[in-house]
Design an enzyme around this catalytic site. Structure first.
Site, mmCIF file in Angstrom:
data_model
loop_
_atom_site.group_PDB
_atom_site.id
_atom_site.type_symbol
_atom_site.label_atom_id
_atom_site.label_comp_id
_atom_site.label_asym_id
_atom_site.label_seq_id
_atom_site.Cartn_x
_atom_site.Cartn_y
_atom_site.Cartn_z
ATOM 1 N N SER A 73 -10.619 -3.945 5.285
ATOM 2 C CA SER A 73 -9.962 -3.539 4.041
ATOM 3 C C SER A 73 -9.831 -4.735 3.111
ATOM 4 O O SER A 73 -9.994 -5.885 3.528
ATOM 5 C CB SER A 73 -8.577 -2.951 4.323
ATOM 6 O OG SER A 73 -7.719 -3.940 4.830
ATOM 7 N N GLU A 156 -7.493 3.785 -0.780
ATOM 8 C CA GLU A 156 -6.092 3.760 -0.367
ATOM 9 C C GLU A 156 -5.168 4.047 -1.558
ATOM 10 O O GLU A 156 -5.147 3.312 -2.544
ATOM 11 C CB GLU A 156 -5.705 2.422 0.273
ATOM 12 C CG GLU A 156 -4.244 2.444 0.742
ATOM 13 C CD GLU A 156 -3.815 1.237 1.546
ATOM 14 O OE1 GLU A 156 -4.624 0.304 1.734
ATOM 15 O OE2 GLU A 156 -2.647 1.227 1.996
ATOM 16 N N GLU A 250 0.768 -1.079 9.754
ATOM 17 C CA GLU A 250 0.727 -2.142 8.753
ATOM 18 C C GLU A 250 2.145 -2.658 8.551
ATOM 19 O O GLU A 250 3.061 -1.883 8.261
ATOM 20 C CB GLU A 250 0.160 -1.591 7.444
ATOM 21 C CG GLU A 250 -0.181 -2.666 6.443
ATOM 22 C CD GLU A 250 -0.945 -2.124 5.241
ATOM 23 O OE1 GLU A 250 -1.950 -2.744 4.867
ATOM 24 O OE2 GLU A 250 -0.548 -1.092 4.671
#
Ligand code: MN
Length: 297
Positions: A73, A156, A250
């Site tokens: 990412s 996202e 996360e």
């Protein structure tokens, strides 16, 4: 009781590399990957915001050694905004993203997500028709490049302080329809949904089969289950769409992340100091929720 489905127990459970380390030297990479394995996760998400800092061959060797999968990412910096009206900025963004795709591929991954459609920063204007168009055309070319590497591109959805383009699942679905490439999916994050969505369950249902990746982040980015995120709503939503994709923890603490990352994401506090402890508890929380009504046998 959280409603769930048998499909959920198939979801790979992941963890973001920055729970463990701030950078990606060989020593940091081994610390993160070994820790991910010890805490019994299935995958580690690599931060490729600076792809030149990631030695893909070294990373792949470690992933093979510890038998872990990876995803990648980014959070694009301001100078690499592919939705910018400045062609040179868009081109720089394309180069960063192209290098990140190469890195995902070389590391053995097949998913690339994050804020990979605009700069990860606070915008002072709403998204204009022009910005949307630049974003769409940049994404179309990059999604095709990702497809050449067999990589799925996840958009996202983030809160209003991080992007002015995709703040809701609905907007991500509109962008996906507009870009019209088969390998683009929605990447939802509970921390951001907690701020922007009417309901986390409804956001998941809206995406349906286009839901491709989940970030499990608590409302304050600390330990899971001790904030204001409506977790039963997430697992009901995932069950409703028979989700089988990754669910990746996360969490960021100023105790671990680099100063650049702290500034980009406003990580001002030490929400925890021991990565091992926060990781193990997150793995247990996610496993328990994903498998809840279906004990083995
Ligand atoms: Mn996220």
């Amino acid at each position: 009781m959280t409603a769930t489905s048998a499909a959920l127990s198939q979801c790979p459970v992941g963890i973001h590399s920055k729970v463990w380390v701030g950078g990606w030297t060989a020593e940091e990479a081994e610390k993160a990957i070994a820790g991910t394995k010890r805490a019994d996760f299935d995958l580690i998400e690599l931060d490729l915001s600076r792809p030149e800092d990631v030695d893909a061959a070294m990373t792949r060797r470690l992933l093979e050694k510890y038998e872990l999968k990876c995803s990648g990412s980014v959070g694009l910096p301001k100078g690499a905004d592919i939705s910018s009206s400045d062609a040179s900025v868009r081109e720089h963004g394309r180069q960063v993203l192209s290098a990140a795709l190469q890195a995902v591929h070389q590391c053995g991954g097949n998913y690339f997500g994050g804020v990979n459609y605009c700069a990860m920063e606070k915008y002072t204007q709403p998204c204009s028709a022009e910005q949307w168009r630049y974003c769409k055309s940049s994404l179309k070319a990059l999604a095709r490049e990702a497809a050449d590497h067999n990589i799925t591109w996840g958009l996202e959805v983030v809160n209003r302080y991080v992007s002015n383009i995709l703040n809701t699942a609905q907007q991500a679905m509109e962008m996906i329809a507009d870009v019209d490439e088969p390998n683009i999916v929605v990447h939802l994050d509970t921390l951001h949904m907690n701020i922007e969505e009417v309901s986390i369950e409804r956001a998941c249902r809206l995406c349906g089969s286009k839901l491709g990746y989940i970030h499990a982040g608590e409302s304050h980015w600390g330990y899971l289950g001790v904030g204001t995120v409506d977790w039963p709503s997430l697992f009901r939503g995932l069950a409703a769409v028979d989700y089988t994709g990754p669910v990746t923890f996360e969490s960021f603490s100023a105790a671990v992340v680099s100063e650049t990352h702290s500034q980009a994401l406003c990580i001002w506090r030490d929400l925890w100091t021991d990565p091992e402890d926060v990781a193990i508890k997150a793995q247990q929380f996610l496993h328990a929720n994903l498998q809840l009504p279906f004990p083995p046998g």
